[in-house]
Enzyme design. Structure first.
Site, PDB file in Angstrom:
ATOM      1  N   SER A   1       5.075  -9.781 -13.975  1.00  0.00           N
ATOM      2  CA  SER A   1       5.428  -9.333 -12.637  1.00  0.00           C
ATOM      3  C   SER A   1       6.608  -8.394 -12.778  1.00  0.00           C
ATOM      4  CB  SER A   1       5.817 -10.559 -11.797  1.00  0.00           C
ATOM      5  OG  SER A   1       6.557 -10.175 -10.661  1.00  0.00           O
ATOM      6  N   ARG A   2       6.937  -7.687 -11.688  1.00  0.00           N
ATOM      7  CA  ARG A   2       8.169  -6.899 -11.742  1.00  0.00           C
ATOM      8  C   ARG A   2       9.385  -7.798 -11.555  1.00  0.00           C
ATOM      9  NH1 ARG A   2       6.641  -2.868  -7.156  1.00  0.00           N
ATOM     10  NH2 ARG A   2       6.056  -4.909  -6.340  1.00  0.00           N
TER      11      ARG A   2
ATOM     12  N   HIS B   1      -3.307   1.402 -11.485  1.00  0.00           N
ATOM     13  CA  HIS B   1      -4.399   0.995 -12.384  1.00  0.00           C
ATOM     14  C   HIS B   1      -4.480   1.853 -13.643  1.00  0.00           C
ATOM     15  CE1 HIS B   1      -6.816  -1.244  -9.031  1.00  0.00           C
ATOM     16  NE2 HIS B   1      -5.626  -1.748  -9.248  1.00  0.00           N
TER      17      HIS B   1
ATOM     18  N   LYS C   1     -10.869  -3.101  -8.703  1.00  0.00           N
ATOM     19  CA  LYS C   1     -11.439  -1.950  -8.010  1.00  0.00           C
ATOM     20  C   LYS C   1     -10.408  -1.422  -7.014  1.00  0.00           C
ATOM     21  CE  LYS C   1     -11.780  -2.877  -4.192  1.00  0.00           C
ATOM     22  NZ  LYS C   1     -10.807  -3.343  -3.146  1.00  0.00           N
TER      23      LYS C   1
ATOM     24  N   ARG D   1       1.102   6.550  -1.508  1.00  0.00           N
ATOM     25  CA  ARG D   1       1.700   6.393  -2.858  1.00  0.00           C
ATOM     26  C   ARG D   1       1.126   5.187  -3.583  1.00  0.00           C
ATOM     27  NH1 ARG D   1       7.723   6.490  -0.793  1.00  0.00           N
ATOM     28  NH2 ARG D   1       6.602   5.134   0.642  1.00  0.00           N
TER      29      ARG D   1
ATOM     30  N   ASP E   1     -10.333   1.176  -0.614  1.00  0.00           N
ATOM     31  CA  ASP E   1     -10.144  -0.268  -0.599  1.00  0.00           C
ATOM     32  C   ASP E   1     -11.431  -1.018  -0.273  1.00  0.00           C
ATOM     33  OD1 ASP E   1      -7.956  -2.231  -1.034  1.00  0.00           O
ATOM     34  OD2 ASP E   1      -8.806  -3.018   0.816  1.00  0.00           O
TER      35      ASP E   1
HETATM   36  N1  LIG Z   1     -11.924  -8.025  -5.812  1.00  0.00           N
HETATM   37  C1  LIG Z   1     -11.465  -8.191  -4.595  1.00  0.00           C
HETATM   38  O1  LIG Z   1     -12.049  -8.816  -3.732  1.00  0.00           O
HETATM   39  C2  LIG Z   1     -10.169  -7.638  -4.258  1.00  0.00           C
HETATM   40  C3  LIG Z   1      -9.526  -8.153  -3.164  1.00  0.00           C
HETATM   41  C4  LIG Z   1      -8.278  -7.674  -2.915  1.00  0.00           C
HETATM   42  C5  LIG Z   1      -7.742  -6.685  -3.702  1.00  0.00           C
HETATM   43  N2  LIG Z   1      -8.424  -6.196  -4.749  1.00  0.00           N
HETATM   44  C6  LIG Z   1      -7.838  -5.134  -5.567  1.00  0.00           C
HETATM   45  O2  LIG Z   1      -6.803  -5.697  -6.356  1.00  0.00           O
HETATM   46  C7  LIG Z   1      -5.676  -4.846  -6.379  1.00  0.00           C
HETATM   47  C8  LIG Z   1      -4.474  -5.633  -5.883  1.00  0.00           C
HETATM   48  O3  LIG Z   1      -4.706  -6.047  -4.547  1.00  0.00           O
HETATM   49  P1  LIG Z   1      -3.889  -7.266  -3.899  1.00  0.00           P
HETATM   50  O4  LIG Z   1      -4.414  -7.424  -2.520  1.00  0.00           O
HETATM   51  O5  LIG Z   1      -3.863  -8.428  -4.796  1.00  0.00           O
HETATM   52  O6  LIG Z   1      -2.462  -6.556  -3.818  1.00  0.00           O
HETATM   53  P2  LIG Z   1      -1.008  -7.144  -3.646  1.00  0.00           P
HETATM   54  O7  LIG Z   1      -1.028  -8.628  -3.536  1.00  0.00           O
HETATM   55  O8  LIG Z   1      -0.341  -6.345  -2.572  1.00  0.00           O
HETATM   56  O9  LIG Z   1      -0.326  -6.635  -5.017  1.00  0.00           O
HETATM   57  C9  LIG Z   1      -0.667  -7.168  -6.249  1.00  0.00           C
HETATM   58  C10 LIG Z   1       0.571  -7.279  -7.086  1.00  0.00           C
HETATM   59  O10 LIG Z   1       0.898  -6.034  -7.663  1.00  0.00           O
HETATM   60  C11 LIG Z   1       2.303  -5.914  -7.792  1.00  0.00           C
HETATM   61  N3  LIG Z   1       2.723  -4.711  -7.090  1.00  0.00           N
HETATM   62  C12 LIG Z   1       2.834  -4.516  -5.779  1.00  0.00           C
HETATM   63  N4  LIG Z   1       3.254  -3.257  -5.517  1.00  0.00           N
HETATM   64  C13 LIG Z   1       3.368  -2.661  -6.710  1.00  0.00           C
HETATM   65  C14 LIG Z   1       3.754  -1.383  -7.122  1.00  0.00           C
HETATM   66  N5  LIG Z   1       4.151  -0.469  -6.234  1.00  0.00           N
HETATM   67  N6  LIG Z   1       3.749  -1.098  -8.422  1.00  0.00           N
HETATM   68  C15 LIG Z   1       3.391  -2.035  -9.333  1.00  0.00           C
HETATM   69  N7  LIG Z   1       3.020  -3.294  -8.991  1.00  0.00           N
HETATM   70  C16 LIG Z   1       3.009  -3.589  -7.703  1.00  0.00           C
HETATM   71  C17 LIG Z   1       2.937  -7.089  -7.121  1.00  0.00           C
HETATM   72  O11 LIG Z   1       3.346  -8.002  -8.116  1.00  0.00           O
HETATM   73  P3  LIG Z   1       4.896  -8.063  -8.551  1.00  0.00           P
HETATM   74  O12 LIG Z   1       5.691  -7.493  -7.432  1.00  0.00           O
HETATM   75  O13 LIG Z   1       5.102  -9.510  -8.748  1.00  0.00           O
HETATM   76  O14 LIG Z   1       4.981  -7.254  -9.795  1.00  0.00           O
HETATM   77  C18 LIG Z   1       1.807  -7.674  -6.310  1.00  0.00           C
HETATM   78  O15 LIG Z   1       1.880  -9.065  -6.167  1.00  0.00           O
HETATM   79  C19 LIG Z   1      -6.020  -3.634  -5.519  1.00  0.00           C
HETATM   80  O16 LIG Z   1      -6.385  -2.550  -6.323  1.00  0.00           O
HETATM   81  C20 LIG Z   1      -7.210  -4.088  -4.684  1.00  0.00           C
HETATM   82  O17 LIG Z   1      -8.141  -3.055  -4.401  1.00  0.00           O
HETATM   83  C21 LIG Z   1      -9.595  -6.655  -5.042  1.00  0.00           C
END
Ligand SMILES: NC(=O)c1ccc[n+]([C@@H]2O[C@H](COP(=O)([O-])OP(=O)(O)OC[C@H]3O[C@@H](n4cnc5c(N)ncnc54)[C@H](OP(=O)(O)O)[C@@H]3O)[C@@H](O)[C@H]2O)c1
Length: 323
Positions: A33-34, A76, A94, A167, A175
């Site tokens: 994590s960050r 990604h 994705k 950004r 999404d």
């Molecule tokens: N397969 C599916 O059904 C599904 C569902 C939802 C999302 N997704 C995909 O999974 C990815 C993450 O989605 P999510 O809903 O899990 O997102 P999220 O909870 O908002 O973010 C995931 C994690 O990434 C880190 N993060 C957040 N902002 C960041 C930044 N600016 N730079 C680097 N790291 C950052 C954070 O961890 P830390 O702050 O702890 O580092 C955060 O907990 C997306 O690409 C989305 O399209 C897929």
């Protein structure tokens, strides 16, 4: 036993960690994590032995075989390239990348290094998708000629959130629109031409999108996506001799209906868990077999999908920083 490291312990990583517990040939061994507090909190929840507050430290962990990239879209490419360059296999959420150029770079890197790499297009691995494809190939609805599908929900407007901030790769198309579009390409094949329109919000991200995909042979895909509007979230595949309907939410169905002149049959494909263990099981299988790609979601399919998303964004006028 395949040993996983997770980057980005957020919402989807939590679902993934829960589902990994349902498999007996994979385990989570590291999380980055960050923030070390967030890494520890995730690790405590899922019994992960190694926590890092730095992605590159996780990538140096010799216990990690495969990295699950679960950060927002805009990270990604960098996360995947770094993982591959550290010699790790990758499952990347994705959309695999912000655009086809990035996706191609990532695919090239994986191939050059002979490492497994796949976009986490989990729908394709679900029991409903697997059996539905078999039914389609058996000709049960004749020749599929039209796919109609949509995916939309009303998210609270958060200009700094990943759904809206350019950004972070904000926008409905990348999404959620990606799901109906990948379904069209799975069923109807490559896209020859794209027509689209959309509504952009104050951040410049697309909040509503409608697109018509023209596939080879004059087959059509009709798709909609939204982040400020609840849509039906269903899919219908119409063929010359019947139709298949996926109920809401069509990207992770637990059943589907086959409609033919003989009647309507509901095919039950219920599963336990969040639905992410099927893609994880494919990663385990491929790595154990020495495969660098999955035939269910190969890298060429990912690049083709990214190319269609690029074409639609070009029509909408949505560009990401650096493009
Ligand atoms: N397969 C599916 O059904 C599904 C569902 C939802 C999302 N997704 C995909 O999974 C990815 C993450 O989605 P999510 O809903 O899990 O997102 P999220 O909870 O908002 O973010 C995931 C994690 O990434 C880190 N993060 C957040 N902002 C960041 C930044 N600016 N730079 C680097 N790291 C950052 C954070 O961890 P830390 O702050 O702890 O580092 C955060 O907990 C997306 O690409 C989305 O399209 C897929």
């Amino acid at each position: 036993m395949t040993r996983w490291g997770v980057i980005g312990p957020g919402r989807i990583a939590t679902d993934f960690a829960q589902d990994l517990r349902l498999l007996d040939d994979g385990e989570l061994v590291a999380v980055a994590s960050r923030s070390i507090e967030r890494a520890r909190s995730f690790a405590d929840r899922f019994g992960v032995p190694n926590c890092y507050d730095d992605r590159d430290a996780l990538l140096c962990d010799p216990n990690v075989d495969v990295v699950y990239v679960a950060t927002p879209h805009a990270s990604h490419e960098a996360d995947t390239l770094a993982a591959l360059r550290a010699g790790k296999h990758v499952l990347c959420e994705k959309p695999f990348a912000l655009n086809a150029r990035q996706a191609t770079r990532m695919a090239d890197e994986a191939r050059a290094r002979g490492l497994f790499c796949m976009e986490a297009m989990w729908s394709r691995f679900l029991p409903a998708y697997r059996t539905m494809l078999e039914a389609l190939h058996s000709g049960i609805i004749g020749e599929p000629l039209l796919v109609e599908s949509d995916f939309g929900f009303r998210a609270p407007l958060d200009p700094a959130g990943r759904l809206f901030d350019l950004r972070l790769g904000g926008g409905a198309l990348l999404d959620v629109g990606i799901y109906p579009i990948q379904l069209c390409m799975l069923v109807l094949g490559p896209v020859d031409r794209v027509t689209a329109d959309g509504v952009l919000g104050d951040t410049g991200a697309d909040e509503q999108v409608a697109a018509i995909l023209r596939h080879a042979g004059g087959r059509l895909g009709v798709v909609k996506a939204a982040t400020r509007l609840e849509l039906a979230c269903t899919a219908r595949i119409s063929g010359t001799e019947g139709a298949i309907e996926l109920p809401s939410r069509a990207h992770c169905p637990q059943a589907y209906r086959v409609i033919t002149p003989a009647g309507v049959e509901t095919v039950d494909c219920a599963f336990a868990g969040n639905g992410l263990r099927f893609e994880a099981a494919e990663v385990h299988r491929c790595i154990a077999a020495g495969l660098t790609e999955s035939s269910i979601m190969p890298l060429d399919a990912t690049v083709a999908l990214a190319t269609v998303l690029d074409s639609i964004r070009r029509i909408l006028g949505v560009g990401y920083p650096g493009e």
